[in-house]
Design a protein around this motif. Structure first.
Motif, PDB file in Angstrom:
ATOM      1  N   GLN A  64       0.795  -1.153   0.019  1.00  0.00           N
ATOM      2  CA  GLN A  64      -0.064   0.126   0.072  1.00  0.00           C
ATOM      3  C   GLN A  64       0.714   1.291   0.047  1.00  0.00           C
ATOM      4  OE1 GLN A  64      -4.179   0.591   1.967  1.00  0.00           O
ATOM      5  NE2 GLN A  64      -2.479   0.341   3.598  1.00  0.00           N
TER       6      GLN A  64
ATOM      7  N   ASP B  95      -2.521   5.363  -1.659  1.00  0.00           N
ATOM      8  CA  ASP B  95      -3.566   4.339  -1.579  1.00  0.00           C
ATOM      9  C   ASP B  95      -4.509   4.652  -0.145  1.00  0.00           C
ATOM     10  OD1 ASP B  95      -3.198   2.911  -3.916  1.00  0.00           O
ATOM     11  OD2 ASP B  95      -1.530   1.618  -2.783  1.00  0.00           O
ATOM     12  N   VAL B  96      -3.688   5.019   0.800  1.00  0.00           N
ATOM     13  CA  VAL B  96      -4.168   5.325   2.033  1.00  0.00           C
ATOM     14  C   VAL B  96      -5.061   6.889   1.971  1.00  0.00           C
ATOM     15  CG1 VAL B  96      -3.529   6.274   4.304  1.00  0.00           C
ATOM     16  CG2 VAL B  96      -2.100   4.235   3.556  1.00  0.00           C
TER      17      VAL B  96
ATOM     18  N   ASN C 108      -8.379   6.158  -0.039  1.00  0.00           N
ATOM     19  CA  ASN C 108      -9.173   5.102   0.235  1.00  0.00           C
ATOM     20  C   ASN C 108      -9.634   4.799   1.590  1.00  0.00           C
ATOM     21  OD1 ASN C 108      -9.319   3.737  -2.560  1.00  0.00           O
ATOM     22  ND2 ASN C 108      -7.236   3.075  -2.067  1.00  0.00           N
ATOM     23  N   TYR C 109      -8.920   5.284   2.670  1.00  0.00           N
ATOM     24  CA  TYR C 109      -8.988   5.273   4.084  1.00  0.00           C
ATOM     25  C   TYR C 109     -10.457   6.094   4.356  1.00  0.00           C
ATOM     26  CZ  TYR C 109      -5.163   2.871   5.942  1.00  0.00           C
ATOM     27  OH  TYR C 109      -4.115   1.828   6.500  1.00  0.00           O
TER      28      TYR C 109
ATOM     29  N   ARG D  32     -10.113   6.667  10.024  1.00  0.00           N
ATOM     30  CA  ARG D  32      -8.569   6.143  10.235  1.00  0.00           C
ATOM     31  C   ARG D  32      -7.556   7.214   9.575  1.00  0.00           C
ATOM     32  NH1 ARG D  32      -7.899   0.587   7.240  1.00  0.00           N
ATOM     33  NH2 ARG D  32      -6.126   0.539   8.474  1.00  0.00           N
ATOM     34  N   LEU D  33      -8.105   8.291   8.817  1.00  0.00           N
ATOM     35  CA  LEU D  33      -7.134   9.078   8.407  1.00  0.00           C
ATOM     36  C   LEU D  33      -6.821   9.865   9.561  1.00  0.00           C
ATOM     37  CD1 LEU D  33      -8.410  10.394   4.972  1.00  0.00           C
ATOM     38  CD2 LEU D  33      -6.401   9.069   5.288  1.00  0.00           C
TER      39      LEU D  33
ATOM     40  N   VAL E 246      -4.539   8.252  11.736  1.00  0.00           N
ATOM     41  CA  VAL E 246      -2.744   8.326  11.027  1.00  0.00           C
ATOM     42  C   VAL E 246      -2.519   9.745  11.219  1.00  0.00           C
ATOM     43  CG1 VAL E 246      -1.817   8.280   8.962  1.00  0.00           C
ATOM     44  CG2 VAL E 246      -3.424   6.517   9.338  1.00  0.00           C
TER      45      VAL E 246
END
Ligand SMILES: C[S@@+](CC[C@H](N)C(=O)[O-])C[C@H]1O[C@@H](n2cnc3c(N)ncnc32)[C@H](O)[C@@H]1O
Length: 191
Positions: free
Chosen positions: A130, A134-135, A138-139, A143-144, A147
């Motif tokens: 990943q 991608d993060v 798609n997150y 979740r973002l 992070v």
């Protein structure tokens, strides 16, 4: 590559801190350009041993040709497994120079640079599938948020999360400077 790869931080002072026994076994968890490892090897005698870790294939090119030295091409989270595998029963000191190397910021294709545009990659290990793009693409928002807060150490990441969601509704993240622009727009002016 090691010449410009990375200039080690406080090379002498940090290795002084290991208080090296010339016959001891030492671990450099973050080999990088090998600056700290070279300094450790200089202080080891013929019976000493140095095990270094790096998960980045670019760093492997800097491996040192010294029979006291072993480079483990994996994440240092497997320290205990590899120490067992190498038949080592105890370690005398561990050095960790955590984070990225200057090479990561200098090579636009690695996707860490905010000076040069490049693909938004940011993978350190070739085994990771990943990318950072991608993060970001798609997150889900929660979740973002985690992070940015945990790994980006942004105290209040809500605005950045909203900006990322807004950006990706129009088009997917692909390049480093897109993220830089979005981050700049959502940061307080003094930051
Ligand atoms: C700051 S640099 C180390 C520079 C090194 N001390 C020198 O003298 O050149 C950090 C290095 O650790 C590696 N690294 C970061 N996290 C890692 C991990 N979890 N496992 C293995 N290597 C890691 C990076 O690929 C990078 O090469």
């Amino acid at each position: 590559m090691s010449g410009q790869y990375h200039t080690p931080v406080l090379p002498e002072a940090s290795v002084d801190g290991l208080n090296i026994d010339p016959s001891g076994v030492y671990v450099d968890l973050t080999f990088g350009g090998g600056g700290h490892s070279r300094s450790i090897l200089e202080r080891l005698g013929s019976k000493g041993r140095l095990i270094a870790f790096d998960q980045d294939a670019d760093a492997w090119e800097n491996a040192l040709g010294d029979k006291r030295f072993t480079l483990v091409k994996h994440n240092f989270r497997y320290l205990e497994n590899f120490i067992d595998y190498l038949g080592i029963s105890s370690i005398d000191g561990v050095l960790a120079d955590l984070g990225v190397s200057s090479h990561h910021f200098d090579a636009p294709e690695r996707g860490f640079s905010f000076r040069f545009d490049g693909p938004l990659d940011m993978r350190m290990s070739p085994g990771i599938k990943q990318t950072a793009a991608d993060v970001l693409n798609n997150y889900p928002a929660d979740r973002l948020f985690t992070v940015f807060k945990m790994y980006g150490e942004i105290a209040k990441p809500g605005r950045l999360v909203s900006s990322v969601l807004r950006f990706r509704e129009a088009s997917p993240f692909e390049n480093t400077l897109q993220l830089k622009e979005v981050a700049e727009q959502s940061a307080p002016p003094e930051r």
